[in-house]
Design a protein around this motif. Structure first.
Motif, PDB file in Angstrom:
ATOM      1  N   UNK A  88       0.812  -1.217   0.000  1.00 56.95           N
ATOM      2  CA  UNK A  88       0.000   0.000   0.000  1.00 56.95           C
ATOM      3  C   UNK A  88       0.847   1.270   0.000  1.00 56.95           C
ATOM      4  N   UNK A  89       1.616   1.471   1.037  1.00 58.81           N
ATOM      5  CA  UNK A  89       2.377   2.712   1.165  1.00 58.81           C
ATOM      6  C   UNK A  89       3.463   2.806   0.093  1.00 58.81           C
ATOM      7  N   UNK A  90       4.158   1.714  -0.182  1.00 58.23           N
ATOM      8  CA  UNK A  90       5.233   1.740  -1.176  1.00 58.23           C
ATOM      9  C   UNK A  90       4.725   2.179  -2.542  1.00 58.23           C
ATOM     10  N   UNK A  91       3.637   1.582  -2.995  1.00 57.01           N
ATOM     11  CA  UNK A  91       3.138   1.877  -4.332  1.00 57.01           C
ATOM     12  C   UNK A  91       2.487   3.252  -4.417  1.00 57.01           C
ATOM     13  N   UNK A 118       2.145  14.476  -7.684  1.00 59.51           N
ATOM     14  CA  UNK A 118       0.743  14.722  -7.363  1.00 59.51           C
ATOM     15  C   UNK A 118       0.591  15.158  -5.914  1.00 59.51           C
ATOM     16  N   UNK A 119      -0.602  15.651  -5.581  1.00 59.70           N
ATOM     17  CA  UNK A 119      -0.910  16.037  -4.204  1.00 59.70           C
ATOM     18  C   UNK A 119      -1.416  14.854  -3.394  1.00 59.70           C
ATOM     19  N   UNK A 120      -2.033  13.897  -4.078  1.00 56.20           N
ATOM     20  CA  UNK A 120      -2.581  12.720  -3.407  1.00 56.20           C
ATOM     21  C   UNK A 120      -2.510  11.528  -4.353  1.00 56.20           C
ATOM     22  N   UNK A 121      -2.215  10.362  -3.804  1.00 55.67           N
ATOM     23  CA  UNK A 121      -2.291   9.110  -4.550  1.00 55.67           C
ATOM     24  C   UNK A 121      -3.404   8.271  -3.934  1.00 55.67           C
ATOM     25  N   UNK A 122      -4.181   7.629  -4.781  1.00 57.64           N
ATOM     26  CA  UNK A 122      -5.258   6.775  -4.287  1.00 57.64           C
ATOM     27  C   UNK A 122      -5.213   5.430  -4.981  1.00 57.64           C
ATOM     28  N   UNK A 123      -5.601   4.383  -4.229  1.00 57.68           N
ATOM     29  CA  UNK A 123      -5.650   3.041  -4.790  1.00 57.68           C
ATOM     30  C   UNK A 123      -7.068   2.511  -4.799  1.00 57.68           C
ATOM     31  N   UNK A 124      -7.215   1.257  -5.151  1.00 52.51           N
ATOM     32  CA  UNK A 124      -8.530   0.601  -5.161  1.00 52.51           C
ATOM     33  C   UNK A 124      -8.681  -0.234  -3.888  1.00 52.51           C
ATOM     34  N   UNK A 125      -9.904  -0.643  -3.601  1.00 54.06           N
ATOM     35  CA  UNK A 125     -10.147  -1.434  -2.407  1.00 54.06           C
ATOM     36  C   UNK A 125     -11.213  -2.482  -2.679  1.00 54.06           C
ATOM     37  N   UNK A 127       0.232  -1.207 -10.106  1.00 53.17           N
ATOM     38  CA  UNK A 127      -0.792  -1.034 -11.118  1.00 53.17           C
ATOM     39  C   UNK A 127      -0.552   0.183 -12.000  1.00 53.17           C
ATOM     40  N   UNK A 128      -1.336   0.274 -13.064  1.00 54.01           N
ATOM     41  CA  UNK A 128      -1.233   1.396 -14.002  1.00 54.01           C
ATOM     42  C   UNK A 128      -1.633   2.696 -13.316  1.00 54.01           C
ATOM     43  N   UNK A 135      -4.208   8.032  -9.635  1.00 60.22           N
ATOM     44  CA  UNK A 135      -4.911   6.792  -9.303  1.00 60.22           C
ATOM     45  C   UNK A 135      -4.013   5.609  -9.636  1.00 60.22           C
ATOM     46  N   UNK A 136      -3.933   4.650  -8.709  1.00 60.64           N
ATOM     47  CA  UNK A 136      -3.169   3.426  -8.915  1.00 60.64           C
ATOM     48  C   UNK A 136      -4.165   2.283  -9.098  1.00 60.64           C
ATOM     49  N   UNK A 137      -4.175   1.684 -10.264  1.00 65.99           N
ATOM     50  CA  UNK A 137      -5.134   0.623 -10.571  1.00 65.99           C
ATOM     51  C   UNK A 137      -4.681  -0.687  -9.935  1.00 65.99           C
ATOM     52  N   UNK A 138      -4.941  -0.774  -8.631  1.00 62.77           N
ATOM     53  CA  UNK A 138      -4.443  -1.918  -7.871  1.00 62.77           C
ATOM     54  C   UNK A 138      -5.184  -1.948  -6.532  1.00 62.77           C
ATOM     55  N   UNK A 139      -5.652  -3.121  -6.118  1.00 69.19           N
ATOM     56  CA  UNK A 139      -6.317  -3.256  -4.824  1.00 69.19           C
ATOM     57  C   UNK A 139      -5.262  -3.201  -3.718  1.00 69.19           C
ATOM     58  N   UNK A 140      -5.366  -2.173  -2.885  1.00 65.73           N
ATOM     59  CA  UNK A 140      -4.360  -1.945  -1.847  1.00 65.73           C
ATOM     60  C   UNK A 140      -4.970  -1.856  -0.451  1.00 65.73           C
ATOM     61  N   UNK A 141      -6.278  -2.094  -0.358  1.00 68.16           N
ATOM     62  CA  UNK A 141      -6.942  -1.914   0.939  1.00 68.16           C
ATOM     63  C   UNK A 141      -8.170  -2.822   0.991  1.00 68.16           C
TER      64      UNK A 141
END
Length: 342
Positions: free
Chosen positions: A102-105, A115-122, A144-145, A220-226
């Protein structure tokens, strides 16, 4: 922000979470990125949660525990923000699980794109899925992409129906925001002078507009991280009182007006405002012991909603009605498929 190994502060509000707390904290300690400040905020827990937090602090120097009187999740989050010293800020609910990457990616995405914020999928999970989730959350996975969003406030307000996200494809899905603070990594300065409004249920809705308005770019990181644990007894799923509905109405109205003043059409808050007033009316109709104060409050909220919606143009209200209708239909399916998880 240091270019090599910035410190990341992870804030975890803790309240009567002894059943799942260890799963949560273990997933944070197991992050592949190690330079962490882990802030466990014991918000006056009456079970063993506080003692569990202290155990982790005695075992890992990265863990700091703050014991405070109960003040609600907003108060706990603010207490964490007040002492966080990291270059980046993350949040985690006390019964959820973070993927080990999560944090690494999210940090890599944040740095690569400035960017100001990075977000992943859950993913939403039930209690019965915890063992398999813990296993999959610790497995290595490729990053993820990445997709850049240059208008976060507009994306938050306009992309919220799952049906349209599916039809719109990967780019539309990447533009999906919600009010949750977890599965996000923020630049620290976004929170300068910004704190959650305490004493309310819908503190995250109130924060969404002001927070996203500060951002110029989100990745946005296309990857389930949560992994979001679904519990029937959680506030999100069980707290249905006149005070809860009223608080959601006021929060949606505040965010609605904030957004409209910035030239963005608040379609998400159109849905939130109308849905919360509808819930109030249904709750009142089904309560034979409703007080006169409750009835007056609901009527005031209904009139306030009409005044607020009147600030939109007729075409905007039509689009808002269509989107809200789609979202209501989706919520019916969501209640069956997600809230029923065990």
């Amino acid at each position: 922000m240091p270019a090599n190994k910035p410190l990341v502060s992870i804030i975890v509000p803790v309240y009567n979470a002894q059943r799942y707390l260890r799963h949560c904290v273990d997933s944070i300690l197991g992050q592949s990125y190690r330079n962490l400040q882990i802030l466990l905020i014991d918000d006056g827990a009456t079970d063993a949660s506080g003692r569990i937090c202290d155990e982790y602090a005695s075992q890992d120097a990265r863990v700091t525990v703050i014991h405070k009187p109960n003040g609600g999740i907003a108060s706990a989050q603010n207490a964490g923000l007040d002492v966080a010293t990291g270059d980046c800020i993350a949040f985690c609910d006390n019964d959820d699980i973070m993927h080990s990457s999560n944090i690494e990616h999210l940090l890599m995405a944040l740095q690569r794109t400035r960017s100001d914020m990075a977000k992943g999928r859950w993913n939403q999970i039930g209690v019965s899925e915890l063992p398999s989730t813990i296993k999959s959350a610790s497995a290595a996975q490729k990053m993820g992409a990445l997709t850049l969003i240059d208008d976060p406030l507009n994306a938050y307000q306009s992309v919220f129906c799952k049906t349209l996200r599916i039809l719109g494809g990967a780019r539309t899905e990447a533009r999906y925001f919600n009010e949750a603070n977890w599965c996000r990594l923020y630049k620290r300065e976004l929170w300068d002078g910004l704190r959650f409004k305490e004493g309310h249920f819908a503190q995250d809705i109130r924060m969404a507009g002001p927070l996203y308005a500060r951002m110029k770019r989100v990745v946005d990181v296309n990857e389930v991280l949560y992994y979001w644990l679904q519990e029937p007894d959680s506030v999100t799923h069980s707290k249905r009182t006149p005070a809860f509905w009223h608080d959601n109405v006021i929060a949606a109205a505040e965010n609605f007006e904030f957004t409209l003043k910035r030239g963005v059409v608040p379609y998400r808050n159109y849905f939130g405002l109308t849905a919360s007033v509808r819930d109030e009316l249904r709750g009142l109709a089904g309560n034979s012991h409703a007080r006169d104060d409750d009835r007056s409050l609901v009527q005031a909220d209904r009139l306030g909603m009409r005044r607020m919606l009147g600030k939109m143009t007729a075409p905007q209200r039509l689009v808002g009605w269509v989107l809200a209708s789609i979202r209501r239909a989706e919520n019916l399916a969501y209640d069956v498929l997600i809230h029923a998880k065990r």
